[in-house]
Design an enzyme around this catalytic site. Structure first.
Site, PDB file in Angstrom:
ATOM      1  N   GLU A  32      17.040   4.451   3.593  1.00 43.50           N
ATOM      2  CA  GLU A  32      16.498   4.956   2.324  1.00 43.50           C
ATOM      3  C   GLU A  32      15.107   5.512   2.594  1.00 43.50           C
ATOM      4  OE1 GLU A  32      16.131   2.378  -1.144  1.00 43.50           O
ATOM      5  OE2 GLU A  32      15.303   4.059  -2.310  1.00 43.50           O
ATOM      6  N   ASP A  85       5.459   7.353   7.499  1.00 43.50           N
ATOM      7  CA  ASP A  85       5.748   8.646   6.869  1.00 43.50           C
ATOM      8  C   ASP A  85       7.095   9.117   7.411  1.00 43.50           C
ATOM      9  OD1 ASP A  85       5.966  11.345   6.180  1.00 43.50           O
ATOM     10  OD2 ASP A  85       3.808  11.661   6.295  1.00 43.50           O
ATOM     11  N   ASP A 108      10.964  13.703  -5.237  1.00 47.79           N
ATOM     12  CA  ASP A 108       9.891  14.663  -5.533  1.00 47.79           C
ATOM     13  C   ASP A 108       9.638  14.672  -7.031  1.00 47.79           C
ATOM     14  OD1 ASP A 108       9.571  15.726  -2.824  1.00 47.79           O
ATOM     15  OD2 ASP A 108      11.598  16.492  -3.104  1.00 47.79           O
TER      16      ASP A 108
HETATM   17  C1  LIG Z   1       8.977   9.037  -7.254  1.00 48.63           C
HETATM   18  S1  LIG Z   1       8.900   7.720  -6.121  1.00 48.63           S
HETATM   19  C2  LIG Z   1      10.593   7.081  -6.213  1.00 48.63           C
HETATM   20  C3  LIG Z   1      10.672   5.675  -5.727  1.00 48.63           C
HETATM   21  C4  LIG Z   1      12.107   5.103  -5.648  1.00 48.63           C
HETATM   22  N1  LIG Z   1      12.915   5.860  -4.721  1.00 48.63           N
HETATM   23  C5  LIG Z   1      12.748   5.096  -6.994  1.00 48.63           C
HETATM   24  O1  LIG Z   1      13.687   5.868  -7.215  1.00 48.63           O
HETATM   25  O2  LIG Z   1      12.330   4.303  -7.846  1.00 48.63           O
HETATM   26  C6  LIG Z   1       8.900   8.532  -4.521  1.00 48.63           C
HETATM   27  C7  LIG Z   1       8.743   7.550  -3.380  1.00 48.63           C
HETATM   28  O3  LIG Z   1       8.755   8.259  -2.155  1.00 48.63           O
HETATM   29  C8  LIG Z   1       7.700   7.781  -1.338  1.00 48.63           C
HETATM   30  N2  LIG Z   1       7.344   8.834  -0.381  1.00 48.63           N
HETATM   31  C9  LIG Z   1       6.760  10.026  -0.651  1.00 48.63           C
HETATM   32  N3  LIG Z   1       6.550  10.719   0.478  1.00 48.63           N
HETATM   33  C10 LIG Z   1       7.033   9.961   1.488  1.00 48.63           C
HETATM   34  C11 LIG Z   1       7.099  10.119   2.905  1.00 48.63           C
HETATM   35  N4  LIG Z   1       6.612  11.224   3.497  1.00 48.63           N
HETATM   36  N5  LIG Z   1       7.651   9.129   3.648  1.00 48.63           N
HETATM   37  C12 LIG Z   1       8.141   7.991   3.054  1.00 48.63           C
HETATM   38  N6  LIG Z   1       8.084   7.781   1.715  1.00 48.63           N
HETATM   39  C13 LIG Z   1       7.552   8.746   0.949  1.00 48.63           C
HETATM   40  C14 LIG Z   1       6.609   7.465  -2.340  1.00 48.63           C
HETATM   41  O4  LIG Z   1       5.597   6.610  -1.817  1.00 48.63           O
HETATM   42  C15 LIG Z   1       7.410   6.794  -3.428  1.00 48.63           C
HETATM   43  O5  LIG Z   1       7.651   5.447  -3.178  1.00 48.63           O
END
Ligand SMILES: C[S@@+](CC[C@H](N)C(=O)[O-])C[C@H]1O[C@@H](n2cnc3c(N)ncnc32)[C@H](O)[C@@H]1O
Length: 212
Positions: A32, A85, A108
């Protein structure tokens, strides 16, 4: 004095990471990207007792909290979250073709044009995931932004290694989440009656895309 979360879970070392060593076991491996507060990973670990799960989360706090929650729930031997990341971490994972499914739930959250550059799910990320997905491996994506769903559909349609695997032939759209667990944002959308756009694509078997 120790700071909160000052020993975050990371991928080991600086170079290649063999997933069979990091998340050992016989079960299918699922990734995930961006699990956030981790509801999906915790739920998925419960409903898929054979699956091995790896979450890659760029926010240190949530990587620490969710990895610890998985451990406390008794899933720690086969379900982990690392503070990394995804854009760089995926390239370190080995071997090729070891992942049965990858999930991106609401990756996004921005929809304005000026935010396009921040998009996580783009062609390089798709390429990195396709390297890891096994033959017939799946990529499941959810979003509450219709414009994003359309952009992802275009991205997948243009990718030579991916084929739509949605409800209808030739379409990537799914009307429901078939994986038995919901992410935090998905739960919020469902509770508020907001639409969720879901896409499922499948990797072509390698022989079909590799020239002789
Ligand atoms: C809008 S949130 C959604 C969180 C979760 N998937 C949910 O549906 O509740 C987007 C998630 O992606 C993570 N994220 C963004 N860019 C990322 C990256 N380059 N690598 C890993 N995680 C990332 C953010 O920190 C955040 O936890």
């Amino acid at each position: 004095m120790r700071e909160p979360y000052d020993d975050p879970p990371r991928l080991p070392g600086q170079g290649e990471v063999h997933l069979d060593a990091f998340v050992p076991g016989p079960g299918a491996l699922e990734l995930e990207i961006g699990p956030g507060r981790g509801a999906f990973l915790l739920g998925r670990a419960a409903v898929a007792p054979e699956a091995r799960l790896l979450g890659i989360e760029v926010r240190r706090k949530w990587a620490c909290v969710v990895d610890e929650r998985l451990r406390r729930a008794g899933f720690g031997a086969r379900a982990r979250v690392v503070w990394e990341d995804a854009r760089t971490a995926l390239g370190r994972l080995r071997p090729e073709a070891c992942v049965a499914r990858a999930y991106l739930h609401f990756p996004d959250p921005w929809w304005k044009k000026r935010h396009h550059k921040r998009r996580l799910l783009d062609r390089p990320l798709c390429d990195a995931l396709c390297r890891l997905l096994d033959d017939a491996g799946e990529l499941f994506v959810q979003t509450d932004v219709e414009e994003r769903a359309l952009a992802y559909e275009e991205l997948f349609a243009a990718h030579p290694a991916l084929a739509p695997a949605g409800d209808a032939p030739g379409s990537a759209r799914l009307s429901s989440n078939p994986f038995g667990a919901a992410s935090n944002r998905e739960r919020r959308c469902l509770e508020s009656g907001l639409p969720v756009y879901r896409l499922l694509v499948r990797r072509h078997p390698r022989a079909a895309t590799t020239p002789p």
